[in-house]
Design an enzyme around this catalytic site. Structure first.
Site, PDB file in Angstrom:
ATOM      1  N   CYS A   1       0.827  -1.122   0.137  1.00 49.53           N
ATOM      2  CA  CYS A   1       0.340   0.603   0.057  1.00 49.53           C
ATOM      3  C   CYS A   1       1.055   1.248   0.059  1.00 49.53           C
ATOM      4  O   CYS A   1       2.068   1.273   1.021  1.00 49.53           O
ATOM      5  CB  CYS A   1      -0.751   0.092   1.418  1.00 49.53           C
ATOM      6  SG  CYS A   1      -1.619   1.320   0.856  1.00 49.53           S
TER       7      CYS A   1
ATOM      8  N   GLY B   1     -10.609  -1.871  -9.999  1.00 55.14           N
ATOM      9  CA  GLY B   1     -10.885  -1.108  -9.763  1.00 55.14           C
ATOM     10  C   GLY B   1     -11.996   0.055  -9.138  1.00 55.14           C
ATOM     11  O   GLY B   1     -13.374   0.837  -8.992  1.00 55.14           O
TER      12      GLY B   1
HETATM   13  C1  LIG Z   1      -9.963   4.049  -3.155  1.00 54.53           C
HETATM   14  C2  LIG Z   1      -8.964   3.106  -3.656  1.00 54.53           C
HETATM   15  C3  LIG Z   1      -8.621   3.033  -2.269  1.00 54.53           C
HETATM   16  C4  LIG Z   1      -7.937   1.158  -2.324  1.00 54.53           C
HETATM   17  N1  LIG Z   1      -7.417   1.085  -1.629  1.00 54.53           N
HETATM   18  C5  LIG Z   1      -7.146  -0.386  -1.495  1.00 54.53           C
HETATM   19  C6  LIG Z   1      -6.286  -1.386  -0.432  1.00 54.53           C
HETATM   20  O1  LIG Z   1      -6.536  -1.110   0.924  1.00 54.53           O
HETATM   21  N2  LIG Z   1      -5.543  -1.889  -0.846  1.00 54.53           N
HETATM   22  C7  LIG Z   1      -4.773  -2.342  -1.295  1.00 54.53           C
HETATM   23  O2  LIG Z   1      -4.263  -3.553  -1.812  1.00 54.53           O
HETATM   24  N3  LIG Z   1      -5.178  -1.854  -2.965  1.00 54.53           N
HETATM   25  C8  LIG Z   1      -5.963  -0.490  -2.701  1.00 54.53           C
HETATM   26  N4  LIG Z   1      -7.008   0.182  -3.516  1.00 54.53           N
HETATM   27  C9  LIG Z   1      -5.668   0.117  -5.469  1.00 54.53           C
HETATM   28  C10 LIG Z   1      -6.729  -1.203  -6.304  1.00 54.53           C
HETATM   29  O3  LIG Z   1      -6.750  -2.304  -5.788  1.00 54.53           O
HETATM   30  C11 LIG Z   1      -5.956  -1.024  -7.644  1.00 54.53           C
HETATM   31  O4  LIG Z   1      -4.765  -2.314  -7.201  1.00 54.53           O
HETATM   32  C12 LIG Z   1      -5.698   0.395  -7.874  1.00 54.53           C
HETATM   33  O5  LIG Z   1      -6.820   0.855  -7.919  1.00 54.53           O
HETATM   34  C13 LIG Z   1      -5.567  -0.148  -9.476  1.00 54.53           C
HETATM   35  O6  LIG Z   1      -6.398  -0.448 -10.428  1.00 54.53           O
HETATM   36  P1  LIG Z   1      -7.769  -0.047 -10.743  1.00 54.53           P
HETATM   37  O7  LIG Z   1      -6.856   1.219 -11.819  1.00 54.53           O
HETATM   38  O8  LIG Z   1      -8.821  -0.957 -11.041  1.00 54.53           O
HETATM   39  O9  LIG Z   1      -8.236   1.126  -9.648  1.00 54.53           O
HETATM   40  C14 LIG Z   1      -7.247   1.322  -3.834  1.00 54.53           C
HETATM   41  C15 LIG Z   1      -7.563   1.846  -4.888  1.00 54.53           C
HETATM   42  C16 LIG Z   1      -8.860   3.054  -4.758  1.00 54.53           C
HETATM   43  C17 LIG Z   1      -8.475   4.118  -6.080  1.00 54.53           C
END
Ligand SMILES: Cc1cc2nc3c(=O)[nH]c(=O)nc-3n(C[C@H](O)[C@H](O)[C@H](O)COP(=O)(O)O)c2cc1C
Length: 184
Positions: A13, A146
Site C-alpha cells: 500500500c 477497482g
Molecule cells: C479508493 C481506492 C482504495 C484502494 N485501497 C486499496 C487497499 O486497501 N489495498 C490494496 O491493496 N489496494 C488498494 N487500492 C488499489 C487497487 O486495489 C488497485 O490496485 C489500483 O487501484 C489499480 O486498479 P484500478 O485502476 O482498477 O483501480 C485502492 C484503490 C482505490 C482507487
C-alpha cells in the site's frame, strides 16, 4: 460456510505512513510476510505486489509459497493545485489508479508471467473488456476492477460481458486458451 475462500495479502500500500509499500519492494521483505502468513493458513494466499522489480519479487513469492499474485498495486503519483500550491490529495504523494496505470500494469503482468508458474490476477486501469483482455493475453488468469466502479457501479458486469464477447470473437472454446497468448 467459511467467510473467505482465500486471502490477498497487501504488502504494497503506497498510502500509509510507515513502510506500507516498502515491505513489498524487496524479495526479502515480500517473501518474509508471505512465509509468515503461510504458516497460519492452508487457504489460498495471493500477494498484492508493489509496482517495482516485479519479476524478481514474484519468483521469491512463489518460492515462499504464494498461490497467486495480484499485479499491481497503485503507482505513486502527485497532483498539485497550482492556485493554492498544495497537494490535491491528503498527502504530498498518493496511489495512482485507473487508465494512467494500465499499460504499466500490462507490462508488469507480462514480466511476471515470464517469471513464475502460479496464477496472476491483473490489476490496474481495467475500464473495458478490452483492457481485461490485454491482461489475459499478457498472462493473467483473472482481473480485478477497482476505479471503474467509482465511475459506473455496473462497470464490472459490463466488462465481464465485453470480455466474453471478445473471447467468442477469438474463436476459442475456453477463454483459458487465450491466457498468455500474446504474440511478441
Ligand atoms: C479508493 C481506492 C482504495 C484502494 N485501497 C486499496 C487497499 O486497501 N489495498 C490494496 O491493496 N489496494 C488498494 N487500492 C488499489 C487497487 O486495489 C488497485 O490496485 C489500483 O487501484 C489499480 O486498479 P484500478 O485502476 O482498477 O483501480 C485502492 C484503490 C482505490 C482507487
Amino acid at each position: 460456510m467459511p467467510l473467505a475462500a482465500g486471502y490477498e495479502i497487501n504488502v504494497s500500500c503506497p498510502n500509509i505512513a510507515a513502510g506500507g509499500a516498502a515491505m513489498g519492494s524487496t524479495p526479502e521483505g515480500a517473501s518474509s510476510v508471505m512465509a509468515a502468513c503461510r504458516k497460519v493458513t492452508d487457504k489460498p494466499l495471493f500477494v498484492k505486489m508493489a509496482p517495482v522489480n516485479v519479476a524478481e519479487i514474484a519468483k521469491a513469492l512463489e518460492t515462499a509459497g504464494a498461490d497467486g499474485l495480484s499485479v499491481i498495486n497503485s503507482i505513486q503519483g502527485m497532483a498539485i493545485d497550482v492556485h493554492t500550491r498544495k497537494s490535491r490529495v491528503a498527502k504530498p504523494k498518493g496511489g495512482l489508479s485507473g487508465p494512467l496505470c494500465h499499460h504499466i500494469a500490462v507490462r508488469m503482468v507480462w514480466e511476471v508471467a515470464q517469471a513464475v508458474d502460479i496464477p496472476i490476477n491483473g490489476v490496474g486501469g481495467v475500464m473495458t473488456g478490452e483492457d481485461a483482455a490485454e491482461f489475459i493475453l499478457a498472462g493473467a488468469t483473472c482481473v480485478s476492477v477497482g476505479m471503474a466502479n467509482f465511475v459506473d457501479p455496473c462497470a464490472s458486469i459490463k466488462i465481464a460481458h465485453e470480455l466474453e464477447a471478445w473471447a467468442e470473437s477469438q474463436g476459442v472454446k475456453d477463454i483459458n486458451e487465450l491466457v498468455g497468448a500474446f504474440e511478441c
